[in-house]
Design a protein around this motif. Structure first.
Motif, PDB file in Angstrom:
ATOM      1  N   SER A  12      56.283  76.295  -5.080  1.00 37.49           N
ATOM      2  CA  SER A  12      55.542  76.755  -6.278  1.00 37.49           C
ATOM      3  C   SER A  12      53.589  76.668  -6.069  1.00 37.49           C
ATOM      4  O   SER A  12      53.079  77.711  -6.354  1.00 37.49           O
ATOM      5  CB  SER A  12      55.737  75.689  -7.307  1.00 37.49           C
ATOM      6  OG  SER A  12      55.173  74.313  -7.193  1.00 37.49           O
ATOM      7  N   LEU A  13      53.461  75.881  -5.140  1.00 35.36           N
ATOM      8  CA  LEU A  13      51.941  76.279  -4.888  1.00 35.36           C
ATOM      9  C   LEU A  13      51.711  77.198  -4.002  1.00 35.36           C
ATOM     10  O   LEU A  13      50.592  77.809  -3.986  1.00 35.36           O
ATOM     11  CB  LEU A  13      51.549  74.738  -4.022  1.00 35.36           C
ATOM     12  CG  LEU A  13      51.283  73.527  -4.876  1.00 35.36           C
ATOM     13  CD1 LEU A  13      51.131  72.270  -3.856  1.00 35.36           C
ATOM     14  CD2 LEU A  13      50.521  73.653  -5.821  1.00 35.36           C
ATOM     15  N   SER A  14      52.680  77.657  -3.022  1.00 34.97           N
ATOM     16  CA  SER A  14      52.590  78.745  -2.217  1.00 34.97           C
ATOM     17  C   SER A  14      52.530  79.950  -3.269  1.00 34.97           C
ATOM     18  O   SER A  14      51.884  80.915  -2.838  1.00 34.97           O
ATOM     19  CB  SER A  14      53.844  78.865  -1.385  1.00 34.97           C
ATOM     20  OG  SER A  14      53.623  79.924  -0.531  1.00 34.97           O
ATOM     21  N   CYS A  15      53.416  79.962  -4.117  1.00 32.57           N
ATOM     22  CA  CYS A  15      53.558  81.073  -5.153  1.00 32.57           C
ATOM     23  C   CYS A  15      52.248  81.342  -5.910  1.00 32.57           C
ATOM     24  O   CYS A  15      51.823  82.374  -6.242  1.00 32.57           O
ATOM     25  CB  CYS A  15      54.766  81.030  -6.122  1.00 32.57           C
ATOM     26  SG  CYS A  15      56.351  81.215  -5.500  1.00 32.57           S
TER      27      CYS A  15
ATOM     28  N   PRO B 152      52.751  88.692  -8.320  1.00 36.36           N
ATOM     29  CA  PRO B 152      54.229  88.032  -8.611  1.00 36.36           C
ATOM     30  C   PRO B 152      54.048  87.013  -9.481  1.00 36.36           C
ATOM     31  O   PRO B 152      54.319  85.700  -8.962  1.00 36.36           O
ATOM     32  CB  PRO B 152      54.324  87.762  -7.139  1.00 36.36           C
ATOM     33  CG  PRO B 152      52.949  87.589  -6.559  1.00 36.36           C
ATOM     34  CD  PRO B 152      52.233  88.399  -7.269  1.00 36.36           C
ATOM     35  N   TYR B 153      53.954  86.707 -10.790  1.00 36.61           N
ATOM     36  CA  TYR B 153      53.833  85.770 -11.747  1.00 36.61           C
ATOM     37  C   TYR B 153      55.121  85.206 -11.737  1.00 36.61           C
ATOM     38  O   TYR B 153      55.515  84.015 -12.049  1.00 36.61           O
ATOM     39  CB  TYR B 153      53.122  86.257 -13.008  1.00 36.61           C
ATOM     40  CG  TYR B 153      51.720  86.471 -13.026  1.00 36.61           C
ATOM     41  CD1 TYR B 153      50.840  85.673 -12.737  1.00 36.61           C
ATOM     42  CD2 TYR B 153      51.319  88.117 -13.294  1.00 36.61           C
ATOM     43  CE1 TYR B 153      49.374  86.149 -12.993  1.00 36.61           C
ATOM     44  CE2 TYR B 153      50.178  88.410 -13.484  1.00 36.61           C
ATOM     45  CZ  TYR B 153      49.229  87.441 -13.138  1.00 36.61           C
ATOM     46  OH  TYR B 153      47.933  87.878 -13.195  1.00 36.61           O
ATOM     47  N   ARG B 154      56.331  85.822 -11.794  1.00 35.79           N
ATOM     48  CA  ARG B 154      57.620  85.569 -12.045  1.00 35.79           C
ATOM     49  C   ARG B 154      58.173  84.714 -10.757  1.00 35.79           C
ATOM     50  O   ARG B 154      59.203  84.135 -10.930  1.00 35.79           O
ATOM     51  CB  ARG B 154      58.456  86.547 -12.199  1.00 35.79           C
ATOM     52  CG  ARG B 154      58.052  87.256 -13.644  1.00 35.79           C
ATOM     53  CD  ARG B 154      59.225  88.548 -14.119  1.00 35.79           C
ATOM     54  NE  ARG B 154      58.842  88.877 -15.412  1.00 35.79           N
ATOM     55  CZ  ARG B 154      59.663  88.654 -16.490  1.00 35.79           C
ATOM     56  NH1 ARG B 154      60.491  87.961 -16.324  1.00 35.79           N
ATOM     57  NH2 ARG B 154      59.176  89.258 -17.563  1.00 35.79           N
ATOM     58  N   ASN B 155      57.464  84.756  -9.706  1.00 34.25           N
ATOM     59  CA  ASN B 155      58.053  83.899  -8.533  1.00 34.25           C
ATOM     60  C   ASN B 155      58.212  82.599  -8.805  1.00 34.25           C
ATOM     61  O   ASN B 155      58.707  81.802  -7.941  1.00 34.25           O
ATOM     62  CB  ASN B 155      57.462  84.457  -7.292  1.00 34.25           C
ATOM     63  CG  ASN B 155      57.647  85.791  -6.905  1.00 34.25           C
ATOM     64  OD1 ASN B 155      58.248  86.182  -7.277  1.00 34.25           O
ATOM     65  ND2 ASN B 155      56.959  85.990  -5.704  1.00 34.25           N
ATOM     66  N   SER B 156      57.279  81.903  -9.885  1.00 35.01           N
ATOM     67  CA  SER B 156      57.663  80.760  -9.739  1.00 35.01           C
ATOM     68  C   SER B 156      57.324  80.320 -11.712  1.00 35.01           C
ATOM     69  O   SER B 156      56.682  81.050 -12.297  1.00 35.01           O
ATOM     70  CB  SER B 156      56.619  79.612  -9.183  1.00 35.01           C
ATOM     71  OG  SER B 156      55.235  79.617  -9.799  1.00 35.01           O
ATOM     72  N   LYS B 157      57.853  79.052 -11.925  1.00 39.65           N
ATOM     73  CA  LYS B 157      57.793  78.815 -13.380  1.00 39.65           C
ATOM     74  C   LYS B 157      56.361  78.731 -13.710  1.00 39.65           C
ATOM     75  O   LYS B 157      55.822  78.899 -14.903  1.00 39.65           O
ATOM     76  CB  LYS B 157      58.484  77.574 -13.829  1.00 39.65           C
ATOM     77  CG  LYS B 157      59.964  77.855 -13.845  1.00 39.65           C
ATOM     78  CD  LYS B 157      60.470  78.570 -14.876  1.00 39.65           C
ATOM     79  CE  LYS B 157      62.254  79.030 -14.719  1.00 39.65           C
ATOM     80  NZ  LYS B 157      62.987  77.686 -14.625  1.00 39.65           N
ATOM     81  N   LEU B 158      55.735  78.004 -12.760  1.00 40.63           N
ATOM     82  CA  LEU B 158      54.179  77.489 -13.060  1.00 40.63           C
ATOM     83  C   LEU B 158      53.528  78.749 -13.351  1.00 40.63           C
ATOM     84  O   LEU B 158      52.511  79.025 -14.440  1.00 40.63           O
ATOM     85  CB  LEU B 158      53.531  76.806 -11.875  1.00 40.63           C
ATOM     86  CG  LEU B 158      52.161  76.418 -11.806  1.00 40.63           C
ATOM     87  CD1 LEU B 158      51.769  75.619 -12.992  1.00 40.63           C
ATOM     88  CD2 LEU B 158      51.632  75.959 -10.488  1.00 40.63           C
ATOM     89  N   THR B 159      53.342  79.859 -12.416  1.00 36.27           N
ATOM     90  CA  THR B 159      52.607  81.250 -12.576  1.00 36.27           C
ATOM     91  C   THR B 159      52.995  81.963 -13.741  1.00 36.27           C
ATOM     92  O   THR B 159      52.297  82.574 -14.328  1.00 36.27           O
ATOM     93  CB  THR B 159      52.750  81.979 -11.149  1.00 36.27           C
ATOM     94  OG1 THR B 159      53.962  82.311 -10.738  1.00 36.27           O
ATOM     95  CG2 THR B 159      51.789  81.288 -10.207  1.00 36.27           C
ATOM     96  N   TYR B 160      54.275  81.683 -13.932  1.00 34.85           N
ATOM     97  CA  TYR B 160      54.849  82.531 -15.168  1.00 34.85           C
ATOM     98  C   TYR B 160      54.469  82.002 -16.187  1.00 34.85           C
ATOM     99  O   TYR B 160      53.876  82.737 -17.409  1.00 34.85           O
ATOM    100  CB  TYR B 160      56.419  82.787 -15.123  1.00 34.85           C
ATOM    101  CG  TYR B 160      57.044  83.673 -16.243  1.00 34.85           C
ATOM    102  CD1 TYR B 160      56.297  84.849 -16.447  1.00 34.85           C
ATOM    103  CD2 TYR B 160      58.173  83.440 -16.673  1.00 34.85           C
ATOM    104  CE1 TYR B 160      57.018  85.743 -17.472  1.00 34.85           C
ATOM    105  CE2 TYR B 160      58.599  84.190 -17.841  1.00 34.85           C
ATOM    106  CZ  TYR B 160      58.143  85.358 -18.113  1.00 34.85           C
ATOM    107  OH  TYR B 160      58.583  86.350 -18.903  1.00 34.85           O
TER     108      TYR B 160
END
Length: 293
Positions: A208-211, A227-235
């Motif tokens: 998730s940190l990589s995302c 790529p916001y959707r690649n992890s719950k955190l960024t989304y």
């Protein structure tokens, strides 16, 4: 102040495991060792009370969640009975999900929101203390070779603000998100590779940190797709990171010589983030045209 003005604001605490991120956000006690969360809430509530003289009225509520192995967990679930949230809180095992409202803004369906007293400073800060204690008991922590109380998840403290002005008919909707990111880990140093559960947690954290890094890289490069959707955190934090809001990152460094390589990686990450320009933030204010005498 920006959150009171109707902006979506996000503060991150980033760094390797054991570098003091949770202490930065939460602190300890009621004195000089208080963290960003109690200080920020106290400042916002103080400003909200001061604005009452200008005919402003604010409603403030708090939510607190963690992202553990890419799953959302409500850290205030046990306090749901005090919530003004209209979602179905009776099903304690209901799966939380990130959704979009009619205006395209993100929210977590089913997440507890506890209303905070804006009139009495003593009562409001006591409420906050109880909320933070509740969240601390529910958060996923474990002991590793590098940290006896290692956070095994990202936590996001959410302060929701809704204000109305009787004279102008203005209505503002702001938000403050305070994120305590789980620390990046090297498996060999943390010893997480010897435990299947800790290994899975570490892999989820690092991914998730990589995302998050990929999102900042895309924003820095001006890419058409982020790529916001690649992890719950960024989304979850897309509204704050997409140019609609304001964001600030604290980088925590360990003072030990053994951690120098990880500190260097954190500084390089900070350099990448510092090159990002989110654009002009959006102020969420509406005018109803209805003024009360």
């Amino acid at each position: 102040q920006s959150a009171l003005d109707g902006y979506h604001v996000c503060l991150f605490s980033y760094g390797q495991t054991g570098s003091g991120k949770t202490h930065t956000m939460q602190g300890s006690g009621n004195g000089v060792m208080r963290g960003i969360i109690p200080r920020a809430v106290e400042q916002i509530l103080s400003q909200a009370r001061a604005l009452q003289s200008q005919r402003w009225t604010f409603q403030v509520s708090v939510s607190f969640l963690e992202i553990y192995n890419e799953q959302l967990r409500d850290l205030l679930e046990s306090m749901g009975k005090y919530s003004n949230q209209k979602s179905k809180l009776s099903n304690s095992k209901a799966k939380l999900s990130i959704k979009r409202d009619a205006k395209g803004k993100s929210f977590v369906d089913g997440l507890t929101a506890v209303k905070i007293d804006t009139d009495d400073s003593g009562s409001s800060m006591e409420q906050l203390r109880a909320l933070m204690e509740c969240a601390a008991r529910a958060r996923s922590v474990a002991s590793t070779k590098m940290n006896a109380q290692s956070s095994r998840s990202h936590s996001v403290f959410m302060l929701h603000l809704h204000g109305s002005n009787d004279d102008s008919g203005a209505f503002v909707s702001g938000a403050l998100n305070l994120c305590d990111l789980a620390g990046s880990e090297r498996l060999g140093r943390s010893g997480a590779d010897s435990d299947a559960k800790r290994l899975k947690e570490t892999q989820a954290i690092n991914k998730s940190l990589s995302c998050l890094g990929d999102v900042f890289t895309s924003l820095s490069n001006g890419s058409s797709h982020v790529p916001y959707r690649n992890s719950k955190l960024t989304y979850l934090l897309q509204d704050c990171l997409s140019g609609d809001g304001k964001a600030l990152m604290f980088v925590n460094l360990s003072p030990t010589e053994a951690s120098s390589s990880e500190s260097l990686c954190s500084l390089r990450f900070a350099q990448r983030v510092n090159q990002v320009e989110l654009g002009k933030p959006t102020k969420h204010v509406q005018y109803t045209g209805k003024k009360r005498g």
